[in-house]
Design a protein around this motif. Sequence first.
Motif, short mmCIF file in Angstrom:
data_model
loop_
_atom_site.label_atom_id
_atom_site.label_comp_id
_atom_site.label_asym_id
_atom_site.label_seq_id
_atom_site.Cartn_x
_atom_site.Cartn_y
_atom_site.Cartn_z
N ALA A 301 15.33 21.74 26.15
CA ALA A 301 13.88 21.85 26.37
C ALA A 301 13.53 23.19 27.01
O ALA A 301 12.53 23.83 26.63
CB ALA A 301 13.40 20.69 27.25
N GLU A 302 14.37 23.63 27.96
CA GLU A 302 14.09 24.91 28.63
C GLU A 302 14.25 26.08 27.66
O GLU A 302 13.42 27.00 27.63
CB GLU A 302 15.06 25.08 29.81
N ALA A 304 13.92 26.00 24.41
CA ALA A 304 12.85 25.96 23.43
C ALA A 304 11.53 26.48 24.00
O ALA A 304 10.80 27.21 23.32
CB ALA A 304 12.66 24.52 22.94
N GLN A 305 11.26 26.15 25.23
CA GLN A 305 10.02 26.63 25.85
C GLN A 305 10.04 28.15 25.99
O GLN A 305 9.04 28.83 25.69
CB GLN A 305 9.83 25.99 27.22
N SER A 306 11.17 28.70 26.42
CA SER A 306 11.28 30.15 26.58
C SER A 306 11.09 30.86 25.25
O SER A 306 10.37 31.87 25.14
CB SER A 306 12.64 30.52 27.18
N GLN A 308 9.57 29.72 22.58
CA GLN A 308 8.21 29.54 22.10
C GLN A 308 7.25 30.54 22.74
O GLN A 308 6.36 31.10 22.07
CB GLN A 308 7.75 28.11 22.39
N GLU A 309 7.45 30.82 24.01
CA GLU A 309 6.60 31.80 24.69
C GLU A 309 6.81 33.20 24.12
O GLU A 309 5.85 33.96 23.94
CB GLU A 309 6.91 31.78 26.20
N LYS A 312 5.11 33.52 20.63
CA LYS A 312 3.65 33.66 20.70
C LYS A 312 3.22 35.10 20.94
O LYS A 312 2.19 35.56 20.46
CB LYS A 312 3.08 32.75 21.79
N ASP A 318 2.72 27.80 16.55
CA ASP A 318 3.39 26.71 17.24
C ASP A 318 4.54 26.17 16.42
O ASP A 318 4.46 26.04 15.20
CB ASP A 318 2.40 25.57 17.53
N TRP A 321 8.88 20.97 14.88
CA TRP A 321 10.16 20.50 15.39
C TRP A 321 10.83 19.53 14.44
O TRP A 321 10.18 18.74 13.77
CB TRP A 321 9.98 19.82 16.76
#
Length: 474
Positions: A301-302, A304-306, A308-309, A312, A318, A321
Amino acid sequence: MSAALSAAMAAAPAAGRAVPPAMLAALGDRLGARCSVALAVREQHGRDESPIDAPPPDCVVFAEATEEVAFVVALANEHAVPVIPYGAGSSLEGHLLAVQGGISLDLTRMNKILRVNAEDLTVTVQPGVTRNQLNAELRHAGLFFPIDPGADATLGGMAATRASGTNAVRYGTMRENVLGLQVVTASGETISTGSRARKSSAGYDLTRLMVGSEGTLGVISELSLRIYPLPEAVSAAVCFFPSIDAAVQTTIQIIQMGIPIARCELLDANSVRAVNKHDRLALREAPMLLMEFHGSAAGVAEQAQSVQEIAKEFGGEDFDWATTPEARTRLWAARHHAYLSALQMKPGCRCVTTDTCVPISRLAESIAESVREVEASGLPYFIVGHVGDGNFHLGYLIDPEIPAERETAEALSAQMVARALRLEGTCTGEHGIGLHKQGFLVDEAGEGAVAMMRSIKLGLDPRNIMNPGKIFTL
């Protein structure tokens, strides 16, 4: 066609070394019907996925044990007849073509998984085992082998060509994951290199010498490999970008920030269009990154969030998944079908494909210039890439009946390789040299280094029977 390839092919008929009747008789006595001179069998073993045409081998031998491999090679050495190891036949640079005649030695029947040492995270296999076969066996023990070149290649062939693939950014290539080998040398002797230990300081590193030798130094008859625990959590995502450059810049940022992404694959709009048609998908036809994250649930999760940022910042939309095994399998199957999917976009075509690898900081420049050149040429093309480690593939789709198209594709390929070398990269990240890239090897390594390679070859194979005419000419 490159000058080096033209020279190699022109020299082939004069250099042909046919299997003599006495040798065929000895092979038949030992192997029976597993020594075939049937034209259909020979033609099947006389072509790969390259656009290069060559005569078929004189005969095909299907070996089922190391002792049989040793017998065939020793007999071939006695008669100075070439031996070309054969696996899945999926090579792209003419590795398995019988340019000097001889025997195609098919190892696909040597397909036993000999030992799984789960406690040590190692496995010992015969060379005809495929990566999918191995992973189907390992899955029950919660383990997997990560090297994934796309095709369901044999592990012996993958070691011989130093295969890489989609997972290389995290798990490395065959070079890092082969611990030891059993090899039949050109004299017919069987030797062992390396061990199941994770490291060694004992003598020359013969394992690394054989990995990537493309069958020119010996026949791999057994492999000991690293394997890994299946990750606790796996998630795949696709992200679309306004341009190839935006997708590549995202990849560069991911790697430079040290995010341990497992897979990071680029497909251009042409590739996406092809896989949509082939696999009946409905992906947006735009440059796309297909990514996969491995680790704990929290770690995935960490990561993927990094990512994704970062995406962008470069206009990435977006993420879509794929968290179930079925959804991930469908996405990766589509990626692996990209080559065959692209061929169907131009019925009857052949593909001249080139792969290069550059330092990650130069990847955007290398791809952008290559795209400009092929767009100006008017040839249809597609791009896929293991961009997480700076490697990408460009396929030029040509009509085999129009020589000018082949000449244009070869010229574009040469420009792409020259650019990679100028950017301190390599002429091939994973396809290997084979027939097609011999001149580029000299450009990259220099005459002195290639002369040293020739010395090694002649020292281990003085009669030049092991896949002759590949990597360089003697």
